[in-house]
Design an enzyme around this catalytic site. Sequence first.
Site, PDB file in Angstrom:
ATOM      1  N   TYR A 174      -9.540   6.600 -17.476  1.00 58.58           N
ATOM      2  CA  TYR A 174     -10.223   7.449 -16.499  1.00 58.58           C
ATOM      3  C   TYR A 174     -10.534   8.798 -17.128  1.00 58.58           C
ATOM      4  O   TYR A 174      -9.718   9.358 -17.850  1.00 58.58           O
ATOM      5  CB  TYR A 174      -9.342   7.693 -15.263  1.00 58.58           C
ATOM      6  CG  TYR A 174      -8.935   6.451 -14.502  1.00 58.58           C
ATOM      7  CD1 TYR A 174      -9.620   5.255 -14.655  1.00 58.58           C
ATOM      8  CD2 TYR A 174      -7.872   6.487 -13.625  1.00 58.58           C
ATOM      9  CE1 TYR A 174      -9.244   4.121 -13.949  1.00 58.58           C
ATOM     10  CE2 TYR A 174      -7.484   5.358 -12.912  1.00 58.58           C
ATOM     11  CZ  TYR A 174      -8.171   4.183 -13.081  1.00 58.58           C
ATOM     12  OH  TYR A 174      -7.800   3.071 -12.390  1.00 58.58           O
TER      13      TYR A 174
ATOM     14  N   ASP B 231      -4.831   1.970   2.072  1.00 61.03           N
ATOM     15  CA  ASP B 231      -5.045   1.379   3.391  1.00 61.03           C
ATOM     16  C   ASP B 231      -5.615   2.416   4.354  1.00 61.03           C
ATOM     17  O   ASP B 231      -6.525   2.136   5.137  1.00 61.03           O
ATOM     18  CB  ASP B 231      -3.759   0.776   3.939  1.00 61.03           C
ATOM     19  CG  ASP B 231      -2.581   1.755   3.911  1.00 61.03           C
ATOM     20  OD1 ASP B 231      -2.608   2.725   3.121  1.00 61.03           O
ATOM     21  OD2 ASP B 231      -1.615   1.538   4.662  1.00 61.03           O
TER      22      ASP B 231
ATOM     23  N   GLU C 199       0.476   8.800  10.923  1.00 54.85           N
ATOM     24  CA  GLU C 199      -0.829   8.197  11.203  1.00 54.85           C
ATOM     25  C   GLU C 199      -1.801   9.125  11.921  1.00 54.85           C
ATOM     26  O   GLU C 199      -2.987   8.809  12.035  1.00 54.85           O
ATOM     27  CB  GLU C 199      -0.644   6.903  11.994  1.00 54.85           C
ATOM     28  CG  GLU C 199      -0.040   5.790  11.136  1.00 54.85           C
ATOM     29  CD  GLU C 199       0.103   4.482  11.889  1.00 54.85           C
ATOM     30  OE1 GLU C 199       0.488   4.518  13.092  1.00 54.85           O
ATOM     31  OE2 GLU C 199      -0.162   3.424  11.299  1.00 54.85           O
TER      32      GLU C 199
ATOM     33  N   HIS D  13       0.867  -1.182   0.000  1.00 54.24           N
ATOM     34  CA  HIS D  13       0.000   0.000   0.000  1.00 54.24           C
ATOM     35  C   HIS D  13       0.903   1.231   0.000  1.00 54.24           C
ATOM     36  O   HIS D  13       1.226   1.793   1.045  1.00 54.24           O
ATOM     37  CB  HIS D  13      -0.921  -0.003   1.224  1.00 54.24           C
ATOM     38  CG  HIS D  13      -2.176  -0.771   1.012  1.00 54.24           C
ATOM     39  ND1 HIS D  13      -3.159  -0.372   0.126  1.00 54.24           N
ATOM     40  CD2 HIS D  13      -2.609  -1.938   1.555  1.00 54.24           C
ATOM     41  CE1 HIS D  13      -4.148  -1.244   0.138  1.00 54.24           C
ATOM     42  NE2 HIS D  13      -3.845  -2.213   0.989  1.00 54.24           N
TER      43      HIS D  13
END
Length: 454
Positions: free
Chosen positions: A343, A145, A419, A140
């Site tokens: 896309y 994630d 995080e 990832h």
Amino acid sequence: MEQPMNAKSLIATVLIAAASPSNALAADDPANRPQVAQLANSLESKVIGWRRDIHQNPELGNREFRTSRLVAEHLRNLGIDVRTGVAHTGVVGVLKGRLPGPVVALRADMDGLPVSEQTRLPFASKAKAMWMGQEVGVAHVCGHDGHTAILMGVAEILATMKDELPGTVKFIFQPAEEGAPPGEEGGASLMVKEGALRDPVPAAIFGLHLNSRTPLGHAGYRPGPFMASGDTLKIVVRGAQTHGALPWLGTDPIVIASQVVLGLQTIQSRQVNVLLEPSVITIGAINGGNRSNIIPDSVELLGTIRSLDEGMRRDIHRRIITTAESIAKSAGGSAELTIVRDYDVTNNDERLAEFGARSLRATLGEANVFVNPKVTVSEDFSAYQKLVPGFFFFLGVVPDGTPPEQVFPNHSAKFWIDERVLTIGVRALANLTLDFLAQPSPSEAKISVSQAGR
């Protein structure tokens, strides 16, 4: 389960209520923000745990079996209605609030990339998988994630607030944003085809992307064209095989291919109006030949095309075909081109972007929300925006003061996130949802469907 339909048969008409002082979206009303902040803080360790678990066990597009099970189990435990197996491994959850109101959709992507991770994280991926006939590392390294963990956290917060929720929330956990394996269909377009935007139809859809070019705690957005269209280019240059010592007895496709690569760059530098919109043509692979003394019959070029304007997109396609075919013909060879429109442009609804920016400023602070420059990377979130109004934004993952040599771009084998962004993302997306549902005059969306030949 609803029967799949051809995406071209889905005709959407979107009606947005006109903005006025009396019905403007009340995105700066802080009524729910203390409650959301408290709930988000209480979930921080869970959200980080989900992210680390998904990070350590990444899966490629259309193969997100473990991740989708984790997501579906979590949503079911929250009492959310769940549909699985959408677009192979996608999960769609529907949370109906106790109070009447509009429907809003939230999207997160779940797939990893065929990259061998090079971080020193204790939960770094060591996963392997088969990709294009070769065993590769899986990681990832684009933040999916984090996207999945954030939306799982938002689902828990909104489920907790169900009794005071004025409307319905759809949670769309999507596979294969990075593209389906060769020969397979997948991603947002298949989610749409298999009914992710139906029963109920959302009035708007929101999504975010973690971004290493943006400081931690900051959000970048843009009304209108935001992220480029992405098209896959394949050129097969054909010549005539001969001995490497006798090139005049054949036609060298390697030399022709080299000239084609250089010729394509003149489209940007000399043919396209660079003042209109950014565009990019990149050749990422050249394959041909197997010995030093043999000129081969053919050479294959693989590349990508990026643009932020549909007219320019078509014009660039035409110029690529003309350039490659003409160069090859002038040298006695030929060029066969295939251009696949992957896309479309990620195009933020103007009014929804204005609303979204107000909501983000109320959550993150006035100085931490900015208008992002246009970017030439692509996102298949655009497939949803073609049918309902959508708002997509970047959320920064790198703390201020981080040395530049320690900041790695998305898709780098060394990509990392602070995080703390996970709780920030949960707060931002939850408040964005609640602000939309609390509008005095909610938006309306109607999708009419032609299903001839079903």
